[in-house]
Design a protein around this motif. Structure first.
Motif, short mmCIF file in Angstrom:
data_model
loop_
_atom_site.label_atom_id
_atom_site.label_comp_id
_atom_site.label_asym_id
_atom_site.label_seq_id
_atom_site.Cartn_x
_atom_site.Cartn_y
_atom_site.Cartn_z
N GLN A 72 0.82 -1.21 0.00
CA GLN A 72 0.00 0.00 0.00
C GLN A 72 0.86 1.26 0.00
N HIS A 73 1.93 1.27 0.78
CA HIS A 73 2.79 2.46 0.87
C HIS A 73 3.56 2.70 -0.43
N ILE A 74 3.99 1.64 -1.07
CA ILE A 74 4.69 1.80 -2.36
C ILE A 74 3.75 2.40 -3.38
N SER A 93 0.31 5.79 9.77
CA SER A 93 1.19 4.63 9.72
C SER A 93 2.49 4.81 10.49
N LEU A 94 3.07 5.98 10.46
CA LEU A 94 4.39 6.17 11.05
C LEU A 94 4.35 6.75 12.46
N LEU A 95 3.25 7.39 12.81
CA LEU A 95 3.11 7.92 14.17
C LEU A 95 2.00 7.22 14.91
N GLU A 208 19.14 2.62 15.73
CA GLU A 208 17.68 2.62 15.88
C GLU A 208 17.07 1.54 15.00
N ILE A 209 16.24 0.73 15.61
CA ILE A 209 15.51 -0.33 14.90
C ILE A 209 14.09 0.15 14.64
N GLY A 210 13.64 0.02 13.40
CA GLY A 210 12.28 0.42 13.06
C GLY A 210 12.07 1.91 13.19
N ALA A 211 12.86 2.68 12.45
CA ALA A 211 12.89 4.14 12.61
C ALA A 211 11.79 4.87 11.85
N GLY A 212 10.98 4.13 11.07
CA GLY A 212 9.97 4.83 10.25
C GLY A 212 10.65 5.72 9.25
N TRP A 213 10.22 6.97 9.13
CA TRP A 213 10.89 7.87 8.17
C TRP A 213 12.13 8.52 8.78
N GLY A 214 12.44 8.21 10.06
CA GLY A 214 13.64 8.76 10.68
C GLY A 214 13.38 9.98 11.51
N TYR A 229 24.65 7.87 13.44
CA TYR A 229 23.32 7.28 13.62
C TYR A 229 23.08 6.19 12.58
N THR A 230 22.81 4.96 13.05
CA THR A 230 22.56 3.83 12.17
C THR A 230 21.09 3.42 12.26
N ILE A 231 20.44 3.33 11.12
CA ILE A 231 19.02 2.95 11.05
C ILE A 231 18.88 1.59 10.40
N ILE A 232 18.12 0.72 11.06
CA ILE A 232 17.80 -0.60 10.50
C ILE A 232 16.29 -0.70 10.36
N ASP A 233 15.84 -0.99 9.15
CA ASP A 233 14.39 -1.09 8.92
C ASP A 233 14.15 -1.88 7.64
N ILE A 234 12.86 -2.11 7.36
CA ILE A 234 12.46 -2.81 6.15
C ILE A 234 11.90 -1.79 5.15
N PRO A 235 11.81 -2.16 3.85
CA PRO A 235 11.22 -1.25 2.88
C PRO A 235 9.69 -1.29 2.95
N PRO A 236 9.04 -0.18 2.53
CA PRO A 236 9.66 1.02 1.98
C PRO A 236 10.12 2.04 3.01
N ALA A 237 9.94 1.73 4.33
CA ALA A 237 10.34 2.70 5.36
C ALA A 237 11.81 3.07 5.25
N LEU A 238 12.67 2.08 5.00
CA LEU A 238 14.10 2.37 4.89
C LEU A 238 14.37 3.32 3.73
#
Length: 372
Positions: A72-74, A93-95, A208-214, A229-238
Motif C-alpha cells: 500500500q505504501h509503495i 502509519s508512522l506515528l 535505531e531499529i524500526g525508525a519509520g521515516w527517521g 546514527y545507524t538505522i535498521i528497517d524494512i522497505p519502503p520505510a528504509l
C-alpha cells in the motif's frame, strides 16, 4: 452454486487476515512487486532496497501484515509522490493513529489548553487530507504541545522547531513564531525520557531499529549533529527514511543502503558517515559493543516473537544502553503470542533503570536498560 461461491469468498477472506490484521503472503508480495515495478517508473533506490530485501531471511520471517502495508505504501509513494508522504503515510502509519479519538492521547484529551494558538491555522485544509482529518490532527498536535509545556519539556522547543526545511509536506502548527510538526512533538517525548538517564551530548553512536521515516534521528541530530546514527528497517520505510534524511541534512555524509559481505569491506566509509541505512539481516556483521545506545520506539509490538528475540540478542551484543517504547498490550493480533508490558525478552544481565507506563501516549510503556 451461491453457497459454494460464498464459501470460497469466506475462505479467501480468512486467508487475507491473520488475527485482526490484513496480510499478504510473501510469494504474493513478490509476484505483485515484480509486476508493479515493470509497469511503473520507480526510484532506483526503492527498487534496489526491495529487490534485495525479498531475497533475505528477514523477509520470510516478517509478519505478513508488513507485506500488505509495504504494498500500500509503495503505491501511495508512486501515485502521490514521496514529497507528500508526511500527509499521505505519516499520520496513521508512522506515528500511529493521531486522530482525536485515538487511545494514544486519551490521558490528555480533556486537559485544558492553556497555550495561545492561531485558530485560523487549525482550520487550514491540507492537500492530501480532508478538512475534518486536518482539523483533528492539528488539535491533537496542539494538545501534545500543551502537554510538553505543562510537563516542563519546553526547553526542547527552541532546539527542535521546524522553521527550516520540512520535506514531505507535513502538517504544521505555529507557536510563538516557531513551527512544529507532529513528528517533532512526539520525538520530544522520547528524547526527554532518554535524557533523564543519558545525555545526547555524551553519545557517539546510536542504533535505531524500526525508525519509520527517521523522525527521531532527525530530532536527535538537531540536538547533537556529531552523533553517528545507524538505522535498521524494512522497505519502503528504509527508502523514505534515506530519501528524507538526505533532504533534511544535505551537508552530512550518508551511507546509503547497499549490499556488502562483511563489515571490514565498508568499515572506513561506514565510520566516516553520519547516518547509515541497513536492512535487518545486516545487523549481524556489525562489531560487538559498537553503539552507546540502541533505540526501538513503537515497533517491537508489531514484530513476531522470534524476530524480537533475535533483536534483543543483537542489542545485548551490540549496545551499552537500550531504550524501547511499546504498547502495554499489543493491539494488532497476529497469533496467540501477544506481547504485553512484562513479557519482552529482557536479558538477566541488563540493569533496569526504569520500566514503566507512559502518560503520553496512553496505553504505552517505556523501558531503559544499561547493558553490562
Amino acid at each position: 452454486m451461491l453457497t459454494n461461491l460464498l464459501n470460497k469468498l469466506i475462505k479467501k477472506l480468512r486467508r487475507s487476515y491473520l488475527g485482526n490484521v490484513i496480510i499478504l503472503k510473501p510469494n504474493n508480495f513478490i509476484s505483485w512487486w515484480n509486476s508493479y515495478k515493470k509497469k511503473n517508473l520507480l526510484n532506483k533506490d526503492l527498487v534496489l532496497i526491495v529487490d534485495d530485501y525479498i531475497k533475505t531471511d528477514s523477509f520470510n520471517k516478517i509478519k505478513s501484515m508488513w507485506n500488505f502495508l509495504a504494498q500500500q505504501h509503495i503505491k501511495i509513494i508512486n501515485e502521490k509522490g514521496i514529497e507528500n508522504f508526511r500527509q499521505t503515510i505519516e499520520p496513521d502509519s508512522l506515528l500511529g493513529d493521531a486522530a482525536l479519538n485515538s487511545r494514544r492521547i486519551k490521558s490528555i484529551r480533556n486537559k485544558k489548553i492553556k497555550i495561545n494558538y492561531d485558530i485560523n491555522d487549525v482550520y487550514k485544509k491540507y492537500e492530501h487530507l480532508n478538512l475534518n482529518t486536518s482539523i483533528s490532527y492539528k488539535i491533537t498536535n496542539i494538545m501534545l504541545l500543551n502537554y510538553i509545556i505543562e510537563s516542563k519539556k519546553e526547553k526542547y522547543l527552541s532546539l527542535l522547531s521546524d522553521n527550516k526545511k520540512n520535506f514531505g509536506n507535513p502538517l504544521i502548527i505555529n507557536y510563538k513564531n516557531l513551527k512544529f510538526t507532529s513528528a517533532t512533538l512526539n520525538s520530544i517525548l522520547d528524547i526527554s525520557s532518554i535524557e533523564k538517564k543519558i545525555k545526547l551530548s555524551s553519545i557517539k553512536e546510536i542504533l535505531e531499529i524500526g525508525a519509520g521515516w527517521g523522525r527521531l534521528c532527525h530530532s536527535i541530530l538537531r540536538i547533537n549533529s556529531k552523533i553517528k546514527y545507524t538505522i535498521i528497517d524494512i522497505p519502503p520505510a528504509l527508502y523514505y527514511a534515506q530519501y528524507a534524511l538526505k533532504k533534511y541534512f544535505p551537508k552530512l555524509k550518508i551511507f546509503s543502503y547497499r549490499k556488502f559481505n562483511n563489515f571490514y569491506e565498508i568499515k572506513d566509509e561506514f565510520e566516516d558517515c553520519n547516518i547509515r541505512f541497513l536492512l535487518p539481516n545486516q545487523i549481524n556483521v556489525i562489531p560487538d559493543k559498537y553503539f552507546n545506545l540502541s533505540i526501538a520506539v513503537d515497533c517491537l509490538h508489531e514484530i513476531s516473537k522470534p524476530i524480537v528475540e533475535e533483536y534483543f540478542d543483537q542489542i545485548d551484543r551490540l549496545s551499552r544502553n537500550f531504550y524501547f517504547k511499546c504498547q502495554t498490550e499489543q493491539w494488532a493480533t497476529f497469533d496467540k503470542n501477544k506481547f504485553d508490558m512484562f513479557n519482552y525478552p529482557v536479558k538477566k544481565n541488563w540493569i533496569k533503570i526504569f520500566h514503566k507506563k507512559c502518560f503520553v501516549p496512553d496505553d504505552y510503556f517505556h523501558g531503559f536498560y544499561k547493558i553490562k
